[in-house]
Write a protein that holds these residues in place. Structure first.
Motif, short mmCIF file in Angstrom:
data_model
loop_
_atom_site.label_atom_id
_atom_site.label_comp_id
_atom_site.label_asym_id
_atom_site.label_seq_id
_atom_site.Cartn_x
_atom_site.Cartn_y
_atom_site.Cartn_z
N LEU A 62 3.07 1.79 2.46
CA LEU A 62 1.96 1.79 3.48
C LEU A 62 1.97 0.83 4.58
CD1 LEU A 62 -1.00 2.81 4.08
CD2 LEU A 62 -1.72 1.22 2.34
N TYR A 63 1.46 1.54 5.77
CA TYR A 63 1.52 0.85 6.89
C TYR A 63 0.34 0.98 7.81
CZ TYR A 63 6.75 0.71 6.63
OH TYR A 63 7.90 0.46 6.25
N ILE A 64 -0.54 0.03 8.09
CA ILE A 64 -1.87 0.08 8.89
C ILE A 64 -1.61 -0.72 10.27
CG2 ILE A 64 -4.08 -0.74 8.89
CD1 ILE A 64 -3.72 1.31 6.73
N ASP A 65 -1.53 0.09 11.17
CA ASP A 65 -1.40 -0.25 12.77
C ASP A 65 0.11 -1.10 12.86
OD1 ASP A 65 -3.96 0.43 13.25
OD2 ASP A 65 -5.01 -1.31 12.91
N ASP A 66 1.02 -0.39 12.16
CA ASP A 66 2.40 -0.86 12.27
C ASP A 66 2.75 -1.91 11.43
OD1 ASP A 66 5.09 -0.42 13.40
OD2 ASP A 66 4.79 -2.32 14.40
N ILE A 67 1.80 -2.19 10.62
CA ILE A 67 2.29 -3.63 9.44
C ILE A 67 2.20 -2.85 8.09
CG2 ILE A 67 1.35 -5.75 8.85
CD1 ILE A 67 -0.60 -5.84 11.39
N LEU A 68 3.34 -3.57 7.35
CA LEU A 68 3.52 -2.99 6.13
C LEU A 68 2.45 -3.95 5.12
CD1 LEU A 68 5.18 -1.55 3.91
CD2 LEU A 68 6.70 -3.41 3.92
N VAL A 69 1.47 -3.35 4.70
CA VAL A 69 0.39 -3.87 3.93
C VAL A 69 0.68 -3.81 2.36
CG1 VAL A 69 -1.08 -3.80 5.69
CG2 VAL A 69 -1.18 -2.21 3.99
N ALA A 70 1.43 -2.59 2.06
CA ALA A 70 1.54 -2.34 0.71
C ALA A 70 3.03 -1.61 0.26
CB ALA A 70 0.60 -1.66 -0.01
N LYS A 71 3.78 -2.01 -1.02
CA LYS A 71 4.80 -1.43 -1.24
C LYS A 71 4.95 -1.08 -2.79
CE LYS A 71 9.75 -1.28 -0.68
NZ LYS A 71 10.73 -1.62 0.39
N GLU A 72 5.00 0.01 -3.43
CA GLU A 72 5.31 0.29 -4.69
C GLU A 72 6.38 1.07 -5.08
OE1 GLU A 72 1.64 0.69 -7.18
OE2 GLU A 72 0.45 -0.32 -5.64
N GLU A 73 7.07 0.57 -6.03
CA GLU A 73 8.20 1.59 -6.53
C GLU A 73 7.69 2.05 -8.11
OE1 GLU A 73 12.79 1.28 -7.39
OE2 GLU A 73 12.05 -0.19 -5.82
N THR A 74 8.36 3.32 -8.25
CA THR A 74 7.82 3.66 -9.82
C THR A 74 9.01 4.80 -10.21
OG1 THR A 74 6.15 4.81 -11.08
CG2 THR A 74 6.28 5.52 -8.73
N ALA A 75 8.83 4.84 -11.51
CA ALA A 75 9.69 6.02 -11.98
C ALA A 75 8.67 7.33 -12.53
CB ALA A 75 10.37 5.69 -13.20
N GLY A 76 7.61 7.28 -12.20
CA GLY A 76 6.56 8.09 -12.69
C GLY A 76 5.61 8.40 -11.47
N THR A 77 4.29 8.06 -11.78
CA THR A 77 3.07 8.42 -10.93
C THR A 77 2.65 6.77 -10.45
OG1 THR A 77 1.03 9.52 -10.65
CG2 THR A 77 1.57 8.43 -12.76
N ILE A 78 1.95 6.96 -9.51
CA ILE A 78 1.30 5.72 -8.66
C ILE A 78 -0.27 6.04 -8.36
CG2 ILE A 78 1.27 4.35 -6.68
CD1 ILE A 78 3.99 4.02 -6.63
N SER A 79 -1.21 5.38 -8.65
CA SER A 79 -2.49 5.37 -8.27
C SER A 79 -2.74 4.09 -7.70
CB SER A 79 -3.34 5.97 -9.24
OG SER A 79 -3.35 7.12 -9.57
N SER A 80 -2.97 3.79 -6.56
CA SER A 80 -3.16 2.58 -5.93
C SER A 80 -4.26 2.41 -5.16
CB SER A 80 -1.84 2.15 -5.44
OG SER A 80 -1.91 0.91 -4.82
N GLY A 81 -5.02 1.40 -4.76
CA GLY A 81 -5.84 1.13 -3.99
C GLY A 81 -5.62 -0.10 -2.99
N VAL A 82 -5.86 -0.08 -2.05
CA VAL A 82 -5.62 -1.38 -1.23
C VAL A 82 -6.70 -1.62 -0.31
CG1 VAL A 82 -4.28 -2.25 0.64
CG2 VAL A 82 -3.00 -1.03 -1.24
N GLU A 83 -7.60 -2.63 -0.25
CA GLU A 83 -8.33 -3.20 0.57
C GLU A 83 -7.94 -3.35 2.18
OE1 GLU A 83 -12.60 -5.74 1.30
OE2 GLU A 83 -11.33 -6.14 -0.41
N LEU A 84 -8.61 -2.97 3.16
CA LEU A 84 -8.22 -2.95 4.52
C LEU A 84 -8.85 -3.93 5.25
CD1 LEU A 84 -7.69 0.84 5.13
CD2 LEU A 84 -6.07 -0.61 4.30
N ASN A 85 -9.83 -4.60 5.12
CA ASN A 85 -10.64 -5.62 5.83
C ASN A 85 -9.77 -6.57 6.62
OD1 ASN A 85 -12.65 -4.12 4.97
ND2 ASN A 85 -13.92 -5.79 4.58
N GLU A 86 -8.90 -7.04 5.97
CA GLU A 86 -8.22 -8.34 6.63
C GLU A 86 -7.09 -7.68 7.57
OE1 GLU A 86 -4.90 -10.05 4.45
OE2 GLU A 86 -5.42 -9.03 2.80
N TRP A 87 -6.79 -6.46 7.56
CA TRP A 87 -5.75 -5.74 8.16
C TRP A 87 -6.23 -5.02 9.50
CZ3 TRP A 87 -1.42 -7.79 6.88
CH2 TRP A 87 -1.04 -8.12 5.67
N VAL A 88 -7.29 -4.65 9.47
CA VAL A 88 -7.98 -3.63 10.52
C VAL A 88 -8.66 -4.60 11.72
CG1 VAL A 88 -8.41 -1.66 9.49
CG2 VAL A 88 -10.23 -3.32 9.39
#
Length: 313
Positions: A62-88
């Motif tokens: 996940l990139y916000i304004d050209d910054i990689l803020v989250a990355k997850e690897e899985t063999a199945g499903t992913i449900s992920s939430g990331v707060e954005l306040n510090e990045w925007v």
């Protein structure tokens, strides 16, 4: 396939993720002095949060304004939430990009795995426990959904991007808005400078020099506390000190690295380029009896400065 959307708040605190040596200044502050940080004055009293929800049967970045803020690897499903306040950083229009990658052990992203996949932008006002509001939680909650198009055939990766508006945040962060554009520097010289700073950073961790590390992270700590409506002086507590001291005498050498630029050239970091367990880890790695852990983050070079500072972790 129905996506599972988990919308969550992640309050990010101080955590556990033959060259010429450079002398780093302490700005005249005695090494045994810690100055209390004054709390930020918000423009209103609502604790407005922005977050993004990613739900898919694929690994992702996940990139916000050209910054990689989250990355997850899985063999199945992913449900992920990331707060954005510090990045925007502030109110206005912001850009997101999700890069869907193959599941662990796979070579391609299969189209059927992206069916009905969504990206969700959420914002809410967080309310603490009080006499009038006995249940903490989210009020004035709103969500915007982005449907992700599906490729016609299996692909090595699949990207989806879009824009969203941030409104009514009661703060504005400087972040990297006034930082030097590192992409304009000679990249070999830049790498040398970055490695020198990372060696210095590693030394502070390995020798348990908490007070000096706090000076290097001061702006980061203030902005992170501001974005999460927390007390910036938490970083000076005994709990925070012990979190840092976990790295003392445990740090691995900095080696086998590559340099990455983000934020349109204003942020930089070093990551491992191994193919094994350390793949894409930050180079600041500690070894314990049973496991490995890494810390690190993004550096920036403020305008008018010849040295880096830690701006995010």
């Amino acid at each position: 396939m129905k996506p599972i959307l988990i919308l969550c708040v992640l309050l990010l605190f101080f955590n556990c993720k033959g060259q010429e040596k450079k002398v780093f200044e302490t700005n005249g502050v005695p090494s045994d002095t810690i100055q209390k940080i004054q709390a930020y004055t918000y423009t209103h009293d609502k604790q407005i949060h922005y977050g993004i929800g990613i739900s898919c049967f694929a690994s992702f970045e996940l990139y916000i304004d050209d910054i990689l803020v989250a990355k997850e690897e899985t063999a199945g499903t992913i449900s992920s939430g990331v707060e954005l306040n510090e990045w925007v950083l502030k109110n206005g229009t912001h850009h997101f990009r999700v890069r869907y990658l193959p599941q662990t052990g796979k070579e391609f992203v299969e189209p059927y795995l992206l069916t009905e996949t969504r990206v969700t932008i959420d914002h809410w006002n967080y309310v603490e426990n009080s006499v009038l509001r006995p249940h903490s939680g989210k009020e004035e909650y709103e969500s915007i959904f982005f449907e992700v198009p599906v490729p016609n055939e299996k692909v090595p990766f699949w990207e989806f991007s879009g824009e969203f508006e941030v409104e009514n945040l009661p703060f504005e962060l400087t972040g990297w808005t006034e930082s030097q554009d590192l992409s304009k520097m000679d990249q070999d010289e830049l790498l040398k400078e970055v490695v020198i700073y990372y060696e210095y950073w590693r030394k502070l961790l390995n020798e348990g020099k908490v007070k000096q590390l706090l000076k290097e992270e001061k702006q980061k700590n203030i902005e992170l506390a501001t974005a999460t409506y927390d007390d910036p002086n938490w970083y000076y507590t005994e709990e925070a000190k012990q979190n840092t001291l976990k790295y003392k005498s445990t740090m691995l050498p900095i080696e086998n690295y590559k340099m990455e630029l983000y934020g349109n050239g204003r942020l930089v970091r070093l990551v491992r380029k191994d193919a094994g367990i350390f793949k894409d880890w930050d180079v600041l790695i500690r070894e314990t009896k049973y496991n490995y852990y890494y810390t690190g983050g993004f550096l920036h070079k403020p305008k008018g400065s010849d040295s880096f500072k830690i701006i995010r972790k």
